[in-house]
Design an enzyme around this catalytic site. Structure first.
Site, mmCIF file in Angstrom:
data_model
loop_
_atom_site.group_PDB
_atom_site.id
_atom_site.type_symbol
_atom_site.label_atom_id
_atom_site.label_comp_id
_atom_site.label_asym_id
_atom_site.label_seq_id
_atom_site.Cartn_x
_atom_site.Cartn_y
_atom_site.Cartn_z
ATOM 1 N N TYR A 1 -1.640 -0.781 10.906
ATOM 2 C CA TYR A 1 -1.790 -1.419 9.586
ATOM 3 C C TYR A 1 -0.607 -1.082 8.682
ATOM 4 O O TYR A 1 0.065 -1.975 8.152
ATOM 5 C CB TYR A 1 -3.101 -0.969 8.918
ATOM 6 C CG TYR A 1 -3.153 -1.270 7.435
ATOM 7 C CD1 TYR A 1 -3.195 -2.586 6.966
ATOM 8 C CD2 TYR A 1 -3.149 -0.235 6.489
ATOM 9 C CE1 TYR A 1 -3.218 -2.865 5.601
ATOM 10 C CE2 TYR A 1 -3.181 -0.505 5.127
ATOM 11 C CZ TYR A 1 -3.215 -1.824 4.680
ATOM 12 O OH TYR A 1 -3.240 -2.095 3.331
ATOM 13 N N LYS B 1 2.425 -3.463 7.120
ATOM 14 C CA LYS B 1 2.676 -3.622 5.678
ATOM 15 C C LYS B 1 4.108 -3.195 5.344
ATOM 16 O O LYS B 1 4.777 -3.828 4.526
ATOM 17 C CB LYS B 1 1.675 -2.793 4.855
ATOM 18 C CG LYS B 1 0.242 -3.287 4.901
ATOM 19 C CD LYS B 1 0.041 -4.684 4.332
ATOM 20 C CE LYS B 1 0.276 -4.769 2.835
ATOM 21 N NZ LYS B 1 -0.086 -6.126 2.318
ATOM 22 N N THR C 1 0.819 -1.200 0.000
ATOM 23 C CA THR C 1 0.000 0.000 0.000
ATOM 24 C C THR C 1 0.862 1.263 0.000
ATOM 25 O O THR C 1 2.015 1.230 0.455
ATOM 26 C CB THR C 1 -0.891 0.000 1.269
ATOM 27 O OG1 THR C 1 -1.455 1.285 1.458
ATOM 28 C CG2 THR C 1 -0.101 -0.345 2.521
ATOM 29 N N ASP C 2 0.277 2.369 -0.446
ATOM 30 C CA ASP C 2 0.995 3.654 -0.364
ATOM 31 C C ASP C 2 1.032 4.177 1.079
ATOM 32 O O ASP C 2 1.762 5.121 1.373
ATOM 33 C CB ASP C 2 0.370 4.698 -1.295
ATOM 34 C CG ASP C 2 -1.081 5.023 -0.978
ATOM 35 O OD1 ASP C 2 -1.691 4.355 -0.110
ATOM 36 O OD2 ASP C 2 -1.631 5.954 -1.604
ATOM 37 N N GLU C 3 0.259 3.547 1.966
ATOM 38 C CA GLU C 3 0.219 4.034 3.353
ATOM 39 C C GLU C 3 1.558 3.828 4.055
ATOM 40 O O GLU C 3 1.822 4.456 5.082
ATOM 41 C CB GLU C 3 -0.926 3.362 4.121
ATOM 42 C CG GLU C 3 -2.262 3.630 3.455
ATOM 43 C CD GLU C 3 -3.464 3.278 4.317
ATOM 44 O OE1 GLU C 3 -3.358 3.293 5.549
ATOM 45 O OE2 GLU C 3 -4.519 2.984 3.727
HETATM 46 P P1 NAD Z 1 -9.380 -7.629 2.092
HETATM 47 O O1 NAD Z 1 -9.386 -7.384 3.559
HETATM 48 O O2 NAD Z 1 -10.602 -7.336 1.302
HETATM 49 O O3 NAD Z 1 -9.022 -9.154 1.808
HETATM 50 C C1 NAD Z 1 -7.997 -9.817 2.468
HETATM 51 C C2 NAD Z 1 -8.137 -11.319 2.200
HETATM 52 O O4 NAD Z 1 -7.027 -11.970 2.828
HETATM 53 C C3 NAD Z 1 -9.410 -11.923 2.784
HETATM 54 O O5 NAD Z 1 -10.025 -12.760 1.835
HETATM 55 C C4 NAD Z 1 -8.918 -12.716 3.988
HETATM 56 O O6 NAD Z 1 -9.694 -13.862 4.274
HETATM 57 C C5 NAD Z 1 -7.523 -13.103 3.536
HETATM 58 N N1 NAD Z 1 -6.645 -13.348 4.687
HETATM 59 C C6 NAD Z 1 -6.487 -12.568 5.779
HETATM 60 N N2 NAD Z 1 -5.623 -13.144 6.633
HETATM 61 C C7 NAD Z 1 -5.209 -14.295 6.052
HETATM 62 C C8 NAD Z 1 -4.296 -15.310 6.424
HETATM 63 N N3 NAD Z 1 -3.638 -15.260 7.587
HETATM 64 N N4 NAD Z 1 -4.094 -16.337 5.583
HETATM 65 C C9 NAD Z 1 -4.762 -16.408 4.405
HETATM 66 N N5 NAD Z 1 -5.650 -15.494 4.006
HETATM 67 C C10 NAD Z 1 -5.865 -14.433 4.813
HETATM 68 O O7 NAD Z 1 -8.124 -6.813 1.543
HETATM 69 P P2 NAD Z 1 -7.947 -6.084 0.138
HETATM 70 O O8 NAD Z 1 -8.509 -4.717 0.238
HETATM 71 O O9 NAD Z 1 -8.383 -6.977 -0.947
HETATM 72 O O10 NAD Z 1 -6.367 -5.932 0.097
HETATM 73 C C11 NAD Z 1 -5.559 -6.932 -0.489
HETATM 74 C C12 NAD Z 1 -4.092 -6.521 -0.384
HETATM 75 O O11 NAD Z 1 -3.893 -5.278 -1.051
HETATM 76 C C13 NAD Z 1 -3.636 -6.313 1.048
HETATM 77 O O12 NAD Z 1 -2.341 -6.811 1.172
HETATM 78 C C14 NAD Z 1 -3.656 -4.816 1.245
HETATM 79 O O13 NAD Z 1 -2.694 -4.418 2.179
HETATM 80 C C15 NAD Z 1 -3.302 -4.339 -0.154
HETATM 81 N N6 NAD Z 1 -3.818 -3.015 -0.543
HETATM 82 C C16 NAD Z 1 -5.139 -2.706 -0.363
HETATM 83 C C17 NAD Z 1 -5.603 -1.449 -0.781
HETATM 84 C C18 NAD Z 1 -7.063 -1.088 -0.672
HETATM 85 O O14 NAD Z 1 -7.435 0.055 -0.973
HETATM 86 N N7 NAD Z 1 -7.947 -1.983 -0.287
HETATM 87 C C19 NAD Z 1 -4.735 -0.536 -1.357
HETATM 88 C C20 NAD Z 1 -3.404 -0.892 -1.516
HETATM 89 C C21 NAD Z 1 -2.956 -2.146 -1.117
#
Ligand code: NAD
Length: 360
Positions: free
Chosen positions: A163, A167, A138-140
């Protein structure tokens, strides 16, 4: 023939972005996709409506913190790539209960790196050269910007929430596994995503669902915090492009050049809902209420994605206006998807005011 003959592990494939990646790979490539997900509260296999019948798809319920379980999957499927999206992802939850974030985001990333390395070392030189571990971040991790400037790939890390700190730690581990063990890793850092299948706790779906119900729309602080919004399908395409053509050891920023204040986002949702589903009681902007700010709330994020655009030819297809209109229509048309989550007991109550940070 994109990814023909390749097996790709997608961790977190039942989550918001992971499911978009799985749908995109199954629709637009020949990859065999193994979705590895622990199925936390944030997961939803209904986000993969066509996957079950697809012969290129397999699902494995598996925690990424469990090395022995992961090892079995590496031996069973012999993957050519890992896309690591599994994470705890909600900043507000990380304030009240950071423990899960440390476990999954740091220990889980460490564990899957170790198991990937173990697998990678068993491969033939040719397979080893083609193997990729793509870590999605993430950009965070970069902290907060002032009024000017953008995050680039060389911006120093300065995470402010549990969080983003978790990350940031995971990014450092991924980089170290490349430098120390030669594991072919890449990292992407992306701005805020939005779009279909987004869990109702996040700002945009939360506001759409509350707005449809005619309930108060709680905006944190003065509403002037700025995020750089990216439509989730544009992110999924960027990730597969980086997997296919990114240079090993590199980091790529992903962002849509769509900076908007939170208040602007909520007002836009109100106006779209009023157009599509007018309400007799009046304009939805009247439902906006300002509530206590999030502790440590970063003021502004903005991504410079020019490296990804220049080196790999990526372009976001949606701007904020087209993407948010599609998203509002999706939540109106696909009510069974999010009503199912509410019926399973998810309650949209305020968390993350740091009142119970020592509880977990
Ligand atoms: P989300 O919370 O919607 O989904 C996370 C998924 O990971 C879920 O299906 C959960 O069951 C699974 N999970 C959690 N813990 C687990 C574990 N220990 N073992 C296996 N599976 C596990 O998250 P998202 O928004 O889809 O984000 C996905 C990735 O992208 C993350 O790494 C997040 O940091 C990154 N990200 C998200 C955003 C955003 O805006 N949502 C932006 C930049 C980066």
């Amino acid at each position: 023939m994109r990814f023909k003959g390749s097996t790709i592990f997608v961790t977190g494939g039942a989550g918001f972005i992971g499911s978009a990646v799985v749908r995109h790979l199954l629709r637009d490539s020949h990859a065999r996709v193994v979705n590895i997900d622990k199925l936390t509260y944030a997961a939803n296999l209904d986000s993969l409506p066509a996957a079950k019948e697809n012969l290129n798809y397999a699902f494995e319920k598996q925690c990424i913190c469990d090395g022995a379980g992961l090892r079995r999957l590496f031996e069973k499927y012999q993957p050519d790539a890992v896309m690591n999206l599994a994470a705890e992802s909600h900043v507000d939850r990380s304030i009240d209960g950071p423990g899960e974030f440390i476990q999954t985001n740091i220990v889980g990333t460490f564990t899957i790196l170790q198991e990937t390395l173990r697998h990678w070392r068993t491969l033939s030189p040719e397979k080893r050269a083609g193997f990729r571990f793509l870590h999605i971040s993430t950009d965070e991790v970069f902290g907060s910007l002032g009024d000017e400037g953008f995050f680039t790939e060389t911006t120093a890390y300065s995470p402010n929430s549990p969080y983003s700190a978790s990350k940031a730690s995971s990014d450092h581990l991924v980089r170290a596994w490349r430098e120390t063990y030669d594991l072919p890793t890449l990292i992407t850092n992306c701005s805020n995503n939005y779009g279909p299948y987004h869990f109702p706790e996040k700002l945009i779906p939360h506001m759409i669902i509350k707005g449809l119900a005619g309930e108060p729309l709680p905006v944190y602080g003065d509403g002037k915090n700025i995020r750089d919004w990216l439509y989730v399908e544009d992110h999924a395409k960027a990730l597969t492009l980086v997997l296919e053509h990114g240079a090993v050891g590199e980091t790529y920023n992903v962002g849509g050049r769509n900076e908007r204040t939170n208040l602007h986002v909520v007002e836009t949702i109100c106006d779209l809902l009023d157009q599509i589903a007018p309400r007799a009681q009046g304009a939805r902007r009247d439902l906006i209420t300002f509530v206590a700010d999030r502790p440590g709330h970063d003021r502004r994020y903005a991504i410079d994605a020019s490296k990804l655009e220049r080196d790999l030819g990526w372009r976001a297809e949606e701007n904020f206006e087209t993407g948010i209109a599609k998203t509002v229509h999706w939540y109106i048309d696909q009510q069974p998807w999010w009503r199912g989550i509410l019926e399973r007991g998810y309650q949209a109550k305020r968390v993350g005011l740091s009142l119970s940070a020592t509880a977990h």
